[in-house]
Design an enzyme around this catalytic site. Sequence first.
Site, mmCIF file in Angstrom:
data_model
loop_
_atom_site.group_PDB
_atom_site.id
_atom_site.type_symbol
_atom_site.label_atom_id
_atom_site.label_comp_id
_atom_site.label_asym_id
_atom_site.label_seq_id
_atom_site.Cartn_x
_atom_site.Cartn_y
_atom_site.Cartn_z
ATOM 1 N N HIS A 186 -22.153 -4.801 38.230
ATOM 2 C CA HIS A 186 -21.324 -4.727 36.974
ATOM 3 C C HIS A 186 -19.745 -4.362 37.502
ATOM 4 O O HIS A 186 -18.966 -4.531 36.745
ATOM 5 C CB HIS A 186 -22.174 -4.050 35.900
ATOM 6 C CG HIS A 186 -23.260 -4.692 35.528
ATOM 7 N ND1 HIS A 186 -24.569 -4.512 35.832
ATOM 8 C CD2 HIS A 186 -23.205 -5.868 34.618
ATOM 9 C CE1 HIS A 186 -25.320 -5.240 35.236
ATOM 10 N NE2 HIS A 186 -24.523 -6.134 34.417
ATOM 11 N N GLU A 415 -33.419 -17.992 34.635
ATOM 12 C CA GLU A 415 -32.916 -16.613 35.484
ATOM 13 C C GLU A 415 -34.148 -16.348 36.439
ATOM 14 O O GLU A 415 -33.925 -15.555 37.420
ATOM 15 C CB GLU A 415 -32.546 -15.632 34.797
ATOM 16 C CG GLU A 415 -31.808 -15.700 33.756
ATOM 17 C CD GLU A 415 -31.250 -14.544 33.048
ATOM 18 O OE1 GLU A 415 -29.970 -13.805 33.425
ATOM 19 O OE2 GLU A 415 -31.915 -14.174 32.091
ATOM 20 N N ASP A 439 -29.178 -13.307 38.204
ATOM 21 C CA ASP A 439 -30.605 -13.149 38.149
ATOM 22 C C ASP A 439 -31.155 -14.060 39.095
ATOM 23 O O ASP A 439 -32.304 -13.653 39.462
ATOM 24 C CB ASP A 439 -31.084 -12.779 36.756
ATOM 25 C CG ASP A 439 -30.860 -11.262 36.242
ATOM 26 O OD1 ASP A 439 -30.968 -10.495 37.268
ATOM 27 O OD2 ASP A 439 -30.447 -11.211 35.140
ATOM 28 N N CYS A 486 -24.030 -19.888 33.298
ATOM 29 C CA CYS A 486 -23.234 -18.693 32.536
ATOM 30 C C CYS A 486 -23.472 -17.438 33.607
ATOM 31 O O CYS A 486 -22.624 -16.593 33.423
ATOM 32 C CB CYS A 486 -23.793 -18.460 31.347
ATOM 33 S SG CYS A 486 -25.446 -17.741 31.400
HETATM 34 C C1 PEP Z 1 -27.138 -13.700 34.903
HETATM 35 O O1 PEP Z 1 -28.201 -13.196 35.307
HETATM 36 O O2 PEP Z 1 -26.662 -14.717 35.650
HETATM 37 C C2 PEP Z 1 -26.468 -13.663 33.771
HETATM 38 C C3 PEP Z 1 -25.518 -14.436 33.271
HETATM 39 O O3 PEP Z 1 -26.895 -12.497 32.869
HETATM 40 P P1 PEP Z 1 -26.590 -10.954 33.373
HETATM 41 O O4 PEP Z 1 -25.522 -10.927 34.537
HETATM 42 O O5 PEP Z 1 -25.821 -10.141 31.933
HETATM 43 O O6 PEP Z 1 -27.825 -10.374 33.698
HETATM 44 MG MG MG Z 2 -29.187 -12.068 33.744
#
Ligand code: PEP
Ligand code: MG
Length: 556
Positions: A186, A415, A439, A486
């Site tokens: 993050h 995912e 993920d 995404c």
């Molecule tokens: C992902 O896992 O690629 C995703 C877009 O969701 P997050 O990063 O919020 O887990």
């Molecule tokens: Mg994710």
Amino acid sequence: METTLRGVGVSHGVAIGEVRHMGTAVLEPPAKQIPAEEAEREQQRARQAVDAVAADLTARGNLAGGEAQAVLEAQALMAQDPELMADVDRRVAVGSSAERAVYDAFAAYRELLANAGEYLAGRVADLDDVRNRIVARLLGVPMPGVPDSDEPYVLVARDLAPADTALLDPTLVLGFVTEEGGPTSHSAILARALGVPAVVALPGAGEIAEGTLIAVDGSSGEVFVNPTEERRAALEAAAAERKAALAAATGPGATADGHKVPLLANIGGPADVAAAIEAGAEGVGLFRTEFLFLDDSKNAPSEEKQVEAYRQVLEAFPEGRVVVRVLDAGADKPLDFLTPGDEPNPALGVRGLRTLLDHPEVLRTQLTALAKAAEGLPVHLEVMAPMVADRADAKAFADACREAGLRAKYGAMVEIPSAALRARSVLREVEFLSLGTNDLAQYTFAADRQVGAVSRLQDPWQPALLDLVALSAEAARAEGKSCGVCGEAASDPLLACVLTGLGVTSLSMGAASIPYVRASLAKFTLAQCERAAAAARAADSADEARNAAQAVLSGE
Ligand code: PEP
Ligand code: MG
């Protein structure tokens, strides 16, 4: 002499400047005994310092807004944890100074966290940051963190605490380099939101001497220590060329021969909408709604509060597509009232859609709020579920959407490898797929996305990941449905061309990446993208795949 270090580029652009290290010194106060009559005053001093640090973290959060705010508020709560404070009081009562009591109480709590499973262990850095701030305040020494400097610099750190990333001043911080952190952590996502070039997971970053001139290439992940004149000129020329290409490419996303690939924005809430519009996003491809839930970890936000937040986002894209992801709680985003606290391995436990199916009332409120928010608006609302494993999951989600009377397209995030392998079966229940490559990489390679040491396996250029993307896109095409990306993979301009060549139908990313991806796509035809995709899939490693695609696209 110039040396080259290689890490993982997580935020595009070139930064050339002198190194300033983050102040991370752990301040260990001396263990001196205080007289009993001073105990009460010391307890008060400790409490005042804790309150001041918590207030400062909250204020930084308010200033930063968006995703950073939730993280900083969580840190403020950590500082004021009643059990921690009780432990501080106890230690002062038996003769510790306020600073020593804080230091020792946090050390005991830290040990508990470090042994309490993966997610909590990941919060240790946040806890250390809070402790350092309180101790520094009590000792009257400068706060650890971003260095004071009037001159622009490149920030080098072991890892960046959220309190620091949130307030980095882009006019002073030319870029940053960290020793830890993965491409999908993050803190990397926050760096991109800030729009400064960044390289993470760079071994040896901590040893670069203060004041050394370095050049950071946030696209390639290279860091040149003491770069030569020629190197600097070449990097600056490449950066200028990229900037010119960015300025020249405008409008909707498309390849050179006009094959349309909508470029959408990833957002965490209404605060991120302005940047998305500024970057020319054609809509929202991922609205991470969990940030609405982080304000209060004990209760879900009310239906009214949710309606308001969703409506603000929907109104910002009157004709565009807005893809809302229902709450993705658990694992790296736990919520007290939903996430079981005793899972041995939270990333493989009850998270994402699994959490919502265990708490149907939370899902129902969210879907009802979305239906109300979209009422009377011409927007193309799409709603998707995180962590869909199979057709049964997809059906359960679609049923919940229908029951809530939601007039929207229902989709599934891919995912988990099982969803990619059986994408056609999942598509019997939903109208679109969206690949969460962060993920998907984590689960395909058994590589925790928070851990810098396994970032090699988190690299979205891994051919095995590309195979799963191809499978999903082919299934969607066969069913006449769409399949976007995404995850962070979509923000890599070269990989965006490969994803397009694999058959992906839209790309969603942090707003700062959109101009780079738009310019890159506009340079190549769909046939070139398809050839690059085939070359990447034929490779045996992420590096080989990247080089093979690059060779095809540069006509070598
Ligand atoms: C992902 O896992 O690629 C995703 C877009 O969701 P997050 O990063 O919020 O887990
Ligand atoms: Mg994710």
